[in-house]
Design a protein around this motif. Structure first.
Motif, mmCIF file in Angstrom:
data_model
loop_
_atom_site.group_PDB
_atom_site.id
_atom_site.type_symbol
_atom_site.label_atom_id
_atom_site.label_comp_id
_atom_site.label_asym_id
_atom_site.label_seq_id
_atom_site.Cartn_x
_atom_site.Cartn_y
_atom_site.Cartn_z
ATOM 1 N N UNK A 3 -4.134 4.147 1.121
ATOM 2 C CA UNK A 3 -5.258 5.037 1.446
ATOM 3 C C UNK A 3 -6.067 4.352 2.542
ATOM 4 N N UNK A 4 -5.916 4.884 3.767
ATOM 5 C CA UNK A 4 -6.673 4.341 4.897
ATOM 6 C C UNK A 4 -7.956 5.168 5.040
ATOM 7 N N UNK A 5 -9.093 4.494 5.140
ATOM 8 C CA UNK A 5 -10.396 5.183 5.177
ATOM 9 C C UNK A 5 -11.179 4.723 6.402
ATOM 10 N N UNK A 6 -11.787 5.681 7.094
ATOM 11 C CA UNK A 6 -12.754 5.342 8.129
ATOM 12 C C UNK A 6 -14.048 6.011 7.715
ATOM 13 N N UNK A 7 -15.131 5.240 7.599
ATOM 14 C CA UNK A 7 -16.376 5.898 7.188
ATOM 15 C C UNK A 7 -17.585 5.209 7.777
ATOM 16 N N UNK A 8 -18.672 5.954 7.800
ATOM 17 C CA UNK A 8 -19.956 5.422 8.230
ATOM 18 C C UNK A 8 -21.002 5.970 7.269
ATOM 19 N N UNK A 66 -31.770 2.153 -3.175
ATOM 20 C CA UNK A 66 -33.097 1.728 -3.648
ATOM 21 C C UNK A 66 -34.264 2.172 -2.766
ATOM 22 N N UNK A 67 -34.071 2.168 -1.439
ATOM 23 C CA UNK A 67 -35.254 2.445 -0.596
ATOM 24 C C UNK A 67 -35.002 3.483 0.496
ATOM 25 N N UNK A 68 -33.933 4.251 0.364
ATOM 26 C CA UNK A 68 -33.653 5.296 1.366
ATOM 27 C C UNK A 68 -33.681 6.654 0.680
ATOM 28 N N UNK A 69 -34.492 7.583 1.195
ATOM 29 C CA UNK A 69 -34.601 8.910 0.586
ATOM 30 C C UNK A 69 -33.500 9.859 1.029
ATOM 31 N N UNK A 70 -33.046 9.663 2.282
ATOM 32 C CA UNK A 70 -32.001 10.562 2.769
ATOM 33 C C UNK A 70 -30.931 9.752 3.469
ATOM 34 N N UNK A 71 -29.670 9.948 3.044
ATOM 35 C CA UNK A 71 -28.545 9.169 3.570
ATOM 36 C C UNK A 71 -27.443 10.131 3.997
ATOM 37 N N UNK A 72 -26.817 9.812 5.132
ATOM 38 C CA UNK A 72 -25.740 10.654 5.652
ATOM 39 C C UNK A 72 -24.475 9.811 5.703
ATOM 40 N N UNK A 73 -23.354 10.419 5.328
ATOM 41 C CA UNK A 73 -22.093 9.666 5.418
ATOM 42 C C UNK A 73 -20.974 10.577 5.926
ATOM 43 N N UNK A 74 -20.138 10.015 6.795
ATOM 44 C CA UNK A 74 -18.931 10.718 7.254
ATOM 45 C C UNK A 74 -17.743 9.860 6.818
ATOM 46 N N UNK A 75 -16.751 10.516 6.283
ATOM 47 C CA UNK A 75 -15.580 9.812 5.728
ATOM 48 C C UNK A 75 -14.332 10.565 6.151
ATOM 49 N N UNK A 76 -13.298 9.845 6.580
ATOM 50 C CA UNK A 76 -11.993 10.489 6.694
ATOM 51 C C UNK A 76 -10.935 9.568 6.113
ATOM 52 N N UNK A 77 -9.940 10.168 5.498
ATOM 53 C CA UNK A 77 -8.908 9.393 4.818
ATOM 54 C C UNK A 77 -7.516 9.884 5.219
ATOM 55 N N UNK A 78 -6.616 8.920 5.414
ATOM 56 C CA UNK A 78 -5.203 9.208 5.678
ATOM 57 C C UNK A 78 -4.433 8.600 4.499
ATOM 58 N N UNK A 79 -3.945 9.464 3.615
ATOM 59 C CA UNK A 79 -3.378 9.031 2.331
ATOM 60 C C UNK A 79 -1.862 9.203 2.410
ATOM 61 N N UNK A 80 -1.123 8.105 2.234
ATOM 62 C CA UNK A 80 0.329 8.210 2.432
ATOM 63 C C UNK A 80 1.074 7.465 1.339
ATOM 64 N N UNK A 81 2.007 8.135 0.688
ATOM 65 C CA UNK A 81 2.816 7.516 -0.373
ATOM 66 C C UNK A 81 3.839 6.557 0.237
ATOM 67 N N UNK A 82 4.301 5.618 -0.577
ATOM 68 C CA UNK A 82 5.415 4.712 -0.197
ATOM 69 C C UNK A 82 5.114 3.896 1.050
ATOM 70 N N UNK A 83 3.838 3.605 1.285
ATOM 71 C CA UNK A 83 3.471 2.804 2.451
ATOM 72 C C UNK A 83 2.444 1.752 2.016
ATOM 73 N N UNK A 84 2.314 0.707 2.790
ATOM 74 C CA UNK A 84 1.244 -0.276 2.564
ATOM 75 C C UNK A 84 1.008 -1.006 3.880
ATOM 76 N N UNK A 85 -0.120 -1.779 3.937
ATOM 77 C CA UNK A 85 -0.413 -2.588 5.121
ATOM 78 C C UNK A 85 -0.432 -1.774 6.421
ATOM 79 N N UNK A 86 -1.016 -0.579 6.354
ATOM 80 C CA UNK A 86 -1.003 0.279 7.550
ATOM 81 C C UNK A 86 -2.124 -0.065 8.524
ATOM 82 N N UNK A 87 -3.088 -0.928 8.113
ATOM 83 C CA UNK A 87 -4.146 -1.342 9.058
ATOM 84 C C UNK A 87 -3.448 -1.946 10.298
ATOM 85 N N UNK A 88 -2.390 -2.724 10.079
ATOM 86 C CA UNK A 88 -1.638 -3.337 11.194
ATOM 87 C C UNK A 88 -0.555 -2.383 11.693
#
Lengths: 103, 103, 103, 103
Positions: A3-8, A66-88
């Protein structure tokens, strides 16, 4: 499974500069054994299940909660079976086709 | 707390048309008591905690997991303390300022 | 060709509530002949070319540019040849498979 | 002005592996004088105006348009006045706060 994730994640109630808050989230990665990479627009990481991926995101929010009233997040995921070490591997598969790149 | 989520999830190994697979995820929403809205580009829903939000996303993946080798998901969240029922309120606050809109 | 776009754009230097600024962008849609739909997390619209889609996004930024120092935007596009009117069709293709949905 | 962009673009009608198509887009960056960075989940680049940013995205689509019927793209932008060279600065501002990170 890979499960490769890019988020902010950042507060939107703290004014123009938020690096103080973003640093808390990156510190969480730094102190974990997660395979992660910080980029100018977010953080990329790789785990082996959706539950692990979403647990990281829940934990990232806890750093700001604890100290933030409003938070925004963007996330995307590339989910692939039978794979590993895809960062490289995903980068290498591009390099094998077109040579060196800025990565 | 109000966690507003907009997300889309679909297989990328099933060819050009994926509505058969996306329908499984929307059926999950239909059979739940979640406050959701389907749009042409994803599904918007509102819950009260990050754990509830990520549990929905984990469950959405489970609808595709049995027969999809590669799945892509985009997620964004607007997390706000001391608020609720923002599925309606965010639209109304725009209408109050500029009148009727396509919503 | 059908270019379906879901996007959100908002200032991050104006405090917790930004509906005053977001309303300017929705007003731009309201005063255009674009086929658009406002959702609690963004705006979905459909055009027939990438150039039209990115021109709308450039114009959306211009609504905030005069008095916003920092602006964040998330955009996703589903670009498909030999199709049109997918704002309705994508929803109908789900309804045909699982019956009525909140849309 | 600094427009920081993170985006990914890929065909969804070409099966499970799409690195052949993604390589075309990265080749476009390699042959340009754009300041870019390839990551496992997309490409980050920095330009000085929205028009430049969207022109790059239009051009990226053109690399896939000839033989791809359906293309999906996710884009996010952090647009900030009176700034430049943030590809490095955003990372450094985190390092200054918490020390070395994987970047």
């Amino acid at each position: 499974m890979s499960v490769l994730v890019e988020f902010a994640i950042f507060p939107t109630d703290k004014g123009e500069s938020v690096s103080e808050y973003v640093s808390r989230v990156i510190k969480m990665f730094k102190e974990s054994d997660l395979n992660y990479q910080l980029t100018p627009m977010g953080t990329v990481f790789e785990v082996e299940s959706m539950e692990e991926a979403t647990a990281v995101i829940n934990n990232a929010y806890k750093q700001l909660e604890p100290d933030c009233n409003r938070v925004y997040t963007t996330i995307k995921m590339d989910i692939r079976k039978n794979k590993s070490n895809r960062m490289k591997q995903k980068i290498n598969s591009i390099k094998n086709k077109i040579g060196e790149v800025n990565a």
